[in-house]
Design a protein around this motif. Structure first.
Motif, short mmCIF file in Angstrom:
data_model
loop_
_atom_site.label_atom_id
_atom_site.label_comp_id
_atom_site.label_asym_id
_atom_site.label_seq_id
_atom_site.Cartn_x
_atom_site.Cartn_y
_atom_site.Cartn_z
N VAL A 330 18.82 15.65 -5.03
CA VAL A 330 18.32 15.91 -3.68
C VAL A 330 19.03 14.96 -2.70
O VAL A 330 18.93 13.74 -2.84
CB VAL A 330 16.79 15.71 -3.60
CG1 VAL A 330 16.30 15.85 -2.15
CG2 VAL A 330 16.09 16.74 -4.49
N ALA A 331 19.79 15.55 -1.76
CA ALA A 331 20.49 14.75 -0.75
C ALA A 331 19.82 14.98 0.60
O ALA A 331 19.28 16.07 0.84
CB ALA A 331 21.95 15.17 -0.69
N ARG A 332 19.82 13.99 1.45
CA ARG A 332 19.16 14.18 2.75
C ARG A 332 19.94 13.43 3.82
O ARG A 332 20.59 12.41 3.55
CB ARG A 332 17.70 13.74 2.69
CG ARG A 332 17.44 12.24 2.59
CD ARG A 332 17.55 11.73 1.17
NE ARG A 332 16.93 10.42 1.01
CZ ARG A 332 17.04 9.68 -0.07
NH1 ARG A 332 17.77 10.07 -1.10
NH2 ARG A 332 16.42 8.53 -0.15
N ALA A 333 19.82 13.94 5.05
CA ALA A 333 20.46 13.32 6.20
C ALA A 333 19.59 13.60 7.40
O ALA A 333 19.36 14.77 7.73
CB ALA A 333 21.86 13.89 6.41
N GLY A 334 19.06 12.55 8.01
CA GLY A 334 18.24 12.78 9.20
C GLY A 334 17.30 11.63 9.48
O GLY A 334 17.44 10.55 8.90
N ASP A 335 16.32 11.90 10.32
CA ASP A 335 15.41 10.85 10.78
C ASP A 335 14.31 10.59 9.74
O ASP A 335 14.34 11.11 8.61
CB ASP A 335 14.81 11.25 12.13
CG ASP A 335 14.09 12.59 12.02
OD1 ASP A 335 13.89 13.07 10.88
OD2 ASP A 335 13.73 13.17 13.07
N ALA A 336 13.31 9.85 10.16
CA ALA A 336 12.23 9.45 9.25
C ALA A 336 11.47 10.67 8.73
O ALA A 336 11.02 10.68 7.58
CB ALA A 336 11.28 8.49 9.96
N ALA A 337 11.34 11.72 9.55
CA ALA A 337 10.61 12.91 9.11
C ALA A 337 11.36 13.59 7.98
O ALA A 337 10.77 14.02 6.98
CB ALA A 337 10.43 13.87 10.29
N VAL A 338 12.69 13.70 8.10
CA VAL A 338 13.53 14.28 7.04
C VAL A 338 13.40 13.43 5.76
O VAL A 338 13.22 13.96 4.66
CB VAL A 338 15.01 14.36 7.50
CG1 VAL A 338 15.90 14.69 6.32
CG2 VAL A 338 15.16 15.40 8.61
N GLU A 339 13.47 12.12 5.93
CA GLU A 339 13.38 11.21 4.79
C GLU A 339 12.04 11.42 4.05
O GLU A 339 12.02 11.53 2.82
CB GLU A 339 13.50 9.76 5.28
CG GLU A 339 13.41 8.71 4.19
CD GLU A 339 14.51 8.83 3.14
OE1 GLU A 339 15.63 9.28 3.49
OE2 GLU A 339 14.25 8.50 1.97
N ALA A 340 10.97 11.52 4.82
CA ALA A 340 9.64 11.70 4.20
C ALA A 340 9.58 13.02 3.44
O ALA A 340 9.10 13.07 2.30
CB ALA A 340 8.56 11.64 5.27
N VAL A 341 10.08 14.09 4.05
CA VAL A 341 10.05 15.41 3.39
C VAL A 341 10.92 15.37 2.13
O VAL A 341 10.54 15.90 1.07
CB VAL A 341 10.52 16.51 4.37
CG1 VAL A 341 10.84 17.79 3.62
CG2 VAL A 341 9.44 16.75 5.42
N ALA A 342 12.07 14.74 2.21
CA ALA A 342 12.97 14.68 1.05
C ALA A 342 12.30 13.94 -0.10
O ALA A 342 12.38 14.36 -1.27
CB ALA A 342 14.29 14.00 1.44
N GLN A 343 11.63 12.84 0.22
CA GLN A 343 10.97 12.07 -0.85
C GLN A 343 9.86 12.89 -1.50
O GLN A 343 9.70 12.88 -2.73
CB GLN A 343 10.42 10.77 -0.29
CG GLN A 343 11.53 9.76 -0.03
CD GLN A 343 10.98 8.38 0.30
OE1 GLN A 343 9.85 8.07 -0.07
NE2 GLN A 343 11.78 7.58 0.97
N GLN A 344 9.10 13.62 -0.68
CA GLN A 344 8.04 14.47 -1.25
C GLN A 344 8.64 15.59 -2.08
O GLN A 344 8.13 15.95 -3.13
CB GLN A 344 7.18 15.06 -0.13
CG GLN A 344 6.26 14.01 0.48
CD GLN A 344 5.66 14.47 1.80
OE1 GLN A 344 6.14 15.43 2.42
NE2 GLN A 344 4.62 13.79 2.25
N LEU A 345 9.77 16.12 -1.58
CA LEU A 345 10.43 17.23 -2.29
C LEU A 345 10.86 16.80 -3.70
O LEU A 345 10.69 17.55 -4.66
CB LEU A 345 11.64 17.70 -1.48
CG LEU A 345 12.38 18.91 -2.05
CD1 LEU A 345 11.49 20.15 -1.99
CD2 LEU A 345 13.68 19.18 -1.27
N VAL A 390 19.96 20.07 -0.31
CA VAL A 390 20.20 19.26 0.89
C VAL A 390 19.09 19.49 1.92
O VAL A 390 18.75 20.64 2.22
CB VAL A 390 21.58 19.61 1.51
CG1 VAL A 390 21.92 18.61 2.62
CG2 VAL A 390 22.66 19.59 0.43
N VAL A 391 18.54 18.39 2.42
CA VAL A 391 17.50 18.46 3.45
C VAL A 391 18.03 17.78 4.71
O VAL A 391 18.47 16.63 4.65
CB VAL A 391 16.21 17.73 3.00
CG1 VAL A 391 15.08 18.03 3.99
CG2 VAL A 391 15.82 18.13 1.60
#
Ligand code: AMP
Length: 440
Positions: A330-345, A390-391
């Protein structure tokens, strides 16, 4: 100071663990399918249990046990085999009773102070099964079939069964006398151990590994000529059962196995393509064992198989019993909201990936947030991941993710609700991760 594994032991590193798990899962499935239930007993037992059960004149007891005194001075021994402990447990829990059948299996490490060599270790692993409560040859046949069918289900074709009957307490003494009469002129040239065995338990001479003693043993009269009518009838029935089930076997009247508790049937299953350590497993009937360890007079029959030997045989035939689950990154790029969703994902996908009977896929992500997508994809590659999820801000807004094939680079957008199904379908039959370094 540098430490190494103790001589005769080995580590199962993560790369090899999937093969072990698959082999153990197969053993569990095959046991369960025949109505056998798992039993777990301690790794150490009172030393006396093995003296009585396995027998004082065996190599296992006289030379190979890891015996120690605990802080209260009790003599304990790391189990060199599984059957004695299982019988102790059945007796202790009061379930070994005449007329009741118990089908149990076990797996785990066994310990023998043996000379380490290929296929021979000081800590090794066995899978074994015991059918307790029946004196009928049908139980012997069921036990032999369980081992033979397990090996066949792994793809190990061409194994051979060696079969013998060692008689029972009624007819064995007569054979012991035949043996003594045959061995008497040779006693002085036998090894020191066999001179003791000659006095205490001449049958054990048949199990001696010393070349000169083996030469002498080669001429020993067959035990099959000394069987009483009941033992002969039992042996004939076991052979007829194996024939009915198309199991190839050869009679080996010198097969006594390294444990004293056998009565009537003794057998081994060999892989003839292997040289010295060709025995995959073996067992037999032990009608006196339960009484010997303090229980009622209840008969039983069982086997144990060496898992290291089986894995080696599979490896030589390029058969892989199991592989790691394919890996999703799971890769992510973005603000705190993206980070939170990625971690839950990550957590949700792990749950969903493990929900199938076997783990459909494994999920990892960068432990440190904030790294660029390029660095994350590089990490995914190193870990051997097949797909990246990717999120980003766009995905978040659409309640979707982008699934990227890390081999071809192709991408597609998938709705979050469809993701687990999509991953499972795409990854069915996908190769296991092949990390370029220990990147996980
Ligand atoms: P046993 O408990 O002696 O009847 O052995 C049953 C099976 O366990 C053998 O056929 C081997 O496959 C395996 N085995 C026995 N001793 C060892 C050992 N020291 N190292 C690895 N496998 C062993």
């Amino acid at each position: 100071m540098k430490f190494q594994v103790p001589r005769g032991t080995f580590d199962v590193m993560p790369e090899e663990a999937a093969r072990w798990q698959a082999l153990e899962a197969r053993a569990r499935a095959v046991s369960t399918a025949s109505g056998y239930r798992e039993i777990r007993t301690p790794i150490f037992e009172a030393t006396e249990l093995f003296l009585r059960g396995v027998g004082e004149t065996t190599d296992i007891v006289s030379k190979e046990m890891y015996t120690f005194a605990d802080r209260k001075g009790r003599s304990l021994t790391l189990r060199p085999e599984g059957t004695a402990g299982v019988m102790r447990a059945l007796v202790e829990h009061g379930v070994a009773q005449a007329g009741r059948i118990h089908r149990v299996w076990y797996t785990g490490p066994m310990f023998r102070y043996d000379r380490p060599q290929a296929g021979r270790y000081r800590q090794f692993h066995q899978w074994g099964a015991e059918c307790v409560g029946s004196a009928h040859p049908a139980a012997d046949i069921e036990i032999i079939l369980l081992l033979v069918d397990f090996l066949a289900s792994l793809g190990l074709a061409g194994t051979t069964v060696q079969l013998n009957s060692v008689g029972h307490s009624g007819c064995r003494p007569a054979y012991q006398e035949v043996l003594r009469a045959y061995l008497a002129p040779h006693v002085d040239s036998l090894c020191a151990d066999c001179r003791v065995r000659f006095e205490k338990n001449p049958l054990r001479v048949l199990d001696c590994k010393v070349p000169h003693d083996r030469e002498i043993a080669a001429g020993i009269p067959s035990i099959l000529d000394s069987l009483c009518a009941e033992c002969r009838e039992h042996f004939d029935a076991v052979q007829a059962g194996l024939t009915l089930h198309d199991v190839q076997f050869t009679l080996d009247p010198r097969l006594v196995r390294g444990l004293d508790y056998y009565t009537r049937t003794a057998f081994e299953v060999h892989d003839p393509s292997r040289g010295a350590q060709s025995a995959m497993g073996g067992g037999g009937r032990y009608d006196g064992l339960i009484a010997d360890v303090g229980g009622p007079s209840v008969p039983g029959v069982g086997f144990s198989a060496g898992l290291e030997r089986i894995l080696m045989a599979l490896e030589e035939r390029s058969l892989t019993p199991g592989a790691d689950a394919p890996l999703v990154y799971v890769a992510r790029a973005g603000d705190a909201a993206v980070e939170a969703v990625a971690q839950q994902l990550v957590r949700e996908l792990r749950r969903e990936g493990a929900a199938a009977a076997g783990t459909a896929y494994a999920v990892i992500a960068d432990l440190e947030p904030g790294r660029g997508l390029g660095a994350q994809f590089k990490q995914a590659d190193k870990a051997g991941a097949t797909l990246a999820v990717v999120v980003g801000a766009d995905e978040l807004a659409a309640d979707a993710v982008t699934v990227k094939d890390l081999k071809t680079g192709t991408q597609e957008k998938i709705a979050r609700a469809q993701l687990a199904m999509h991953l499972a379908a795409r990854l069915a039959g996908a190769p296991a991760p092949n990390p370029t370094e220990n990147a996980r």
